[in-house]
Motif scaffolding. Structure first.
Motif, PDB file in Angstrom:
ATOM      1  N   THR A 194      -2.180  -7.819  -5.128  1.00 27.47           N
ATOM      2  CA  THR A 194      -1.730  -7.670  -6.507  1.00 27.47           C
ATOM      3  C   THR A 194      -1.291  -6.236  -6.778  1.00 27.47           C
ATOM      4  O   THR A 194      -0.347  -5.985  -7.519  1.00 27.47           O
ATOM      5  N   ARG A 195      -1.977  -5.276  -6.159  1.00 29.32           N
ATOM      6  CA  ARG A 195      -1.576  -3.871  -6.303  1.00 29.32           C
ATOM      7  C   ARG A 195      -0.184  -3.644  -5.726  1.00 29.32           C
ATOM      8  O   ARG A 195       0.576  -2.824  -6.217  1.00 29.32           O
ATOM      9  N   MET A 196       0.138  -4.373  -4.688  1.00 27.47           N
ATOM     10  CA  MET A 196       1.459  -4.283  -4.087  1.00 27.47           C
ATOM     11  C   MET A 196       2.515  -4.727  -5.086  1.00 27.47           C
ATOM     12  O   MET A 196       3.589  -4.138  -5.191  1.00 27.47           O
ATOM     13  N   LEU A 197       2.215  -5.772  -5.849  1.00 29.52           N
ATOM     14  CA  LEU A 197       3.174  -6.265  -6.831  1.00 29.52           C
ATOM     15  C   LEU A 197       3.440  -5.223  -7.909  1.00 29.52           C
ATOM     16  O   LEU A 197       4.562  -5.099  -8.395  1.00 29.52           O
ATOM     17  N   GLU A 198       2.409  -4.473  -8.266  1.00 25.31           N
ATOM     18  CA  GLU A 198       2.627  -3.414  -9.243  1.00 25.31           C
ATOM     19  C   GLU A 198       3.481  -2.301  -8.650  1.00 25.31           C
ATOM     20  O   GLU A 198       4.398  -1.793  -9.307  1.00 25.31           O
ATOM     21  N   ALA A 199       3.220  -1.945  -7.401  1.00 25.43           N
ATOM     22  CA  ALA A 199       4.021  -0.908  -6.742  1.00 25.43           C
ATOM     23  C   ALA A 199       5.484  -1.326  -6.669  1.00 25.43           C
ATOM     24  O   ALA A 199       6.374  -0.484  -6.747  1.00 25.43           O
ATOM     25  N   GLU A 224      -8.801  -2.456 -13.316  1.00 22.96           N
ATOM     26  CA  GLU A 224      -8.824  -1.103 -13.872  1.00 22.96           C
ATOM     27  C   GLU A 224      -7.718  -0.232 -13.283  1.00 22.96           C
ATOM     28  O   GLU A 224      -7.340   0.772 -13.872  1.00 22.96           O
ATOM     29  N   GLN A 225      -7.184  -0.604 -12.126  1.00 21.24           N
ATOM     30  CA  GLN A 225      -6.135   0.175 -11.475  1.00 21.24           C
ATOM     31  C   GLN A 225      -4.735  -0.275 -11.860  1.00 21.24           C
ATOM     32  O   GLN A 225      -3.773   0.466 -11.672  1.00 21.24           O
ATOM     33  N   LEU A 226      -4.615  -1.491 -12.388  1.00 19.55           N
ATOM     34  CA  LEU A 226      -3.302  -1.997 -12.769  1.00 19.55           C
ATOM     35  C   LEU A 226      -2.900  -1.432 -14.122  1.00 19.55           C
ATOM     36  O   LEU A 226      -3.680  -1.406 -15.054  1.00 19.55           O
ATOM     37  N   LYS A 227      -1.672  -1.004 -14.210  1.00 18.99           N
ATOM     38  CA  LYS A 227      -1.183  -0.414 -15.448  1.00 18.99           C
ATOM     39  C   LYS A 227      -0.130  -1.270 -16.141  1.00 18.99           C
ATOM     40  O   LYS A 227       0.102  -1.133 -17.318  1.00 18.99           O
ATOM     41  N   SER A 228       0.500  -2.183 -15.391  1.00 24.72           N
ATOM     42  CA  SER A 228       1.614  -2.912 -15.984  1.00 24.72           C
ATOM     43  C   SER A 228       1.380  -4.410 -16.139  1.00 24.72           C
ATOM     44  O   SER A 228       2.068  -5.048 -16.915  1.00 24.72           O
ATOM     45  N   GLY A 229       0.416  -4.981 -15.439  1.00 23.53           N
ATOM     46  CA  GLY A 229       0.164  -6.409 -15.533  1.00 23.53           C
ATOM     47  C   GLY A 229      -0.983  -6.714 -16.485  1.00 23.53           C
ATOM     48  O   GLY A 229      -1.725  -5.830 -16.892  1.00 23.53           O
ATOM     49  N   VAL A 230      -1.084  -7.980 -16.865  1.00 24.06           N
ATOM     50  CA  VAL A 230      -2.178  -8.450 -17.712  1.00 24.06           C
ATOM     51  C   VAL A 230      -3.162  -9.173 -16.791  1.00 24.06           C
ATOM     52  O   VAL A 230      -2.884 -10.290 -16.339  1.00 24.06           O
ATOM     53  N   PHE A 231      -4.269  -8.529 -16.471  1.00 24.96           N
ATOM     54  CA  PHE A 231      -5.220  -9.047 -15.490  1.00 24.96           C
ATOM     55  C   PHE A 231      -6.081 -10.141 -16.107  1.00 24.96           C
ATOM     56  O   PHE A 231      -6.597  -9.990 -17.210  1.00 24.96           O
ATOM     57  N   THR A 232      -6.225 -11.275 -15.391  1.00 26.76           N
ATOM     58  CA  THR A 232      -7.098 -12.361 -15.838  1.00 26.76           C
ATOM     59  C   THR A 232      -8.192 -12.569 -14.793  1.00 26.76           C
ATOM     60  O   THR A 232      -8.105 -12.057 -13.678  1.00 26.76           O
ATOM     61  N   MET A 276      10.062 -18.113  -0.633  1.00 32.34           N
ATOM     62  CA  MET A 276       8.782 -17.601  -1.108  1.00 32.34           C
ATOM     63  C   MET A 276       8.360 -16.417  -0.250  1.00 32.34           C
ATOM     64  O   MET A 276       8.480 -16.456   0.970  1.00 32.34           O
ATOM     65  N   LEU A 277       7.849 -15.392  -0.911  1.00 36.49           N
ATOM     66  CA  LEU A 277       7.289 -14.226  -0.233  1.00 36.49           C
ATOM     67  C   LEU A 277       5.806 -14.177  -0.553  1.00 36.49           C
ATOM     68  O   LEU A 277       5.422 -14.241  -1.726  1.00 36.49           O
ATOM     69  N   VAL A 278       4.967 -14.067   0.482  1.00 34.95           N
ATOM     70  CA  VAL A 278       3.519 -14.051   0.291  1.00 34.95           C
ATOM     71  C   VAL A 278       2.952 -12.756   0.871  1.00 34.95           C
ATOM     72  O   VAL A 278       3.238 -12.398   2.016  1.00 34.95           O
ATOM     73  N   VAL A 279       2.138 -12.071   0.060  1.00 35.41           N
ATOM     74  CA  VAL A 279       1.496 -10.825   0.482  1.00 35.41           C
ATOM     75  C   VAL A 279      -0.020 -11.039   0.457  1.00 35.41           C
ATOM     76  O   VAL A 279      -0.625 -11.058  -0.604  1.00 35.41           O
ATOM     77  N   PRO A 280      -0.654 -11.215   1.638  1.00 34.72           N
ATOM     78  CA  PRO A 280      -2.108 -11.299   1.682  1.00 34.72           C
ATOM     79  C   PRO A 280      -2.711  -9.925   1.369  1.00 34.72           C
ATOM     80  O   PRO A 280      -2.016  -8.907   1.427  1.00 34.72           O
ATOM     81  N   GLY A 281      -3.994  -9.904   1.089  1.00 29.96           N
ATOM     82  CA  GLY A 281      -4.664  -8.645   0.793  1.00 29.96           C
ATOM     83  C   GLY A 281      -5.149  -7.930   2.040  1.00 29.96           C
ATOM     84  O   GLY A 281      -4.806  -8.280   3.163  1.00 29.96           O
ATOM     85  N   TRP A 341       9.895 -17.295  -5.362  1.00 31.25           N
ATOM     86  CA  TRP A 341       8.442 -17.172  -5.495  1.00 31.25           C
ATOM     87  C   TRP A 341       7.961 -15.845  -4.920  1.00 31.25           C
ATOM     88  O   TRP A 341       8.307 -15.486  -3.799  1.00 31.25           O
ATOM     89  N   VAL A 342       7.161 -15.141  -5.693  1.00 29.18           N
ATOM     90  CA  VAL A 342       6.521 -13.897  -5.273  1.00 29.18           C
ATOM     91  C   VAL A 342       5.021 -14.129  -5.431  1.00 29.18           C
ATOM     92  O   VAL A 342       4.538 -14.384  -6.539  1.00 29.18           O
ATOM     93  N   CYS A 343       4.297 -14.072  -4.322  1.00 26.70           N
ATOM     94  CA  CYS A 343       2.891 -14.472  -4.316  1.00 26.70           C
ATOM     95  C   CYS A 343       2.043 -13.412  -3.617  1.00 26.70           C
ATOM     96  O   CYS A 343       2.442 -12.872  -2.587  1.00 26.70           O
TER      97      CYS A 343
END
Length: 182
Positions: free
Chosen positions: A103-108, A125-133, A63-68, A95-97
């Protein structure tokens, strides 16, 4: 079961420390890897140490975890090694978390195309490829995301549950239900 948490100066301390603390409480091997020096100064000026400097042993983790952290994400997004790690974990179905601005990192890293994610309010509003919930924690396949510092507890519980562990006892010990956590 091994989880790797990425750290860099400017990371959100509340998220980072909570994740590591909870995983270690349930005996999941959790190692923090610093992209820069081992000493980290977080977003709120709190200093702490990563277990290791970033190295290829990270690929042995499940698992890889990226805090904000607003400042940390800029550093993460521009590091080719971090992006390579993120993409490789995803390609291998590990796992990618990420939470908050992570979350912006995941898009990058190009791993959220068409996938459900959540993150800090306003990032949708900044995400272009994911479906934000607007969910506190969102899970889509091998991807787990969460909103921000106040959601670190449910996010950490989701990480533990992803490894197949029940979090009931941990929640009781933390008095999570008593505090009206969900």
């Amino acid at each position: 079961m091994k989880a790797a948490v990425l750290l860099v100066n400017g990371v959100e301390e509340a998220e980072s420390v909570t994740i590591v603390d909870f995983l270690r409480r349930v005996a999941i091997l959790c190692t923090t890897f610093s992209v820069d020096e081992r000493e980290i100064t977080g977003m709120q000026g709190i200093s702490f140490f990563a277990d290791e400097k970033l190295n290829d042993s990270i690929f042995d983790y499940d698992m890889l975890v990226v805090p904000g952290g607003r400042e940390s994400i800029v550093r993460f997004q521009t590091d080719p090694k971090v992006l390579e790690i993120l993409q490789r974990f995803n390609e291998e179905g590990k796992w990618v978390c990420a939470m908050c601005s992570g979350t912006r990192m995941l898009e990058a890293g190009d791993v959220i195309q068409g996938r459900r994610v959540t993150g800090y309010t306003g990032y949708e509003e900044q995400l272009k490829s994911g479906v934000f919930t607007d969910r506190i924690v969102e899970r889509d396949g091998n991807l787990i995301t969460s909103q921000g510092p106040a959601t670190a507890y449910p996010f950490a519980f989701a990480l533990i549950e992803a490894f197949g562990q029940d979090t009931t006892t941990l929640k009781e010990r933390l008095m999570y239900s008593f505090a009206k956590g969900v």
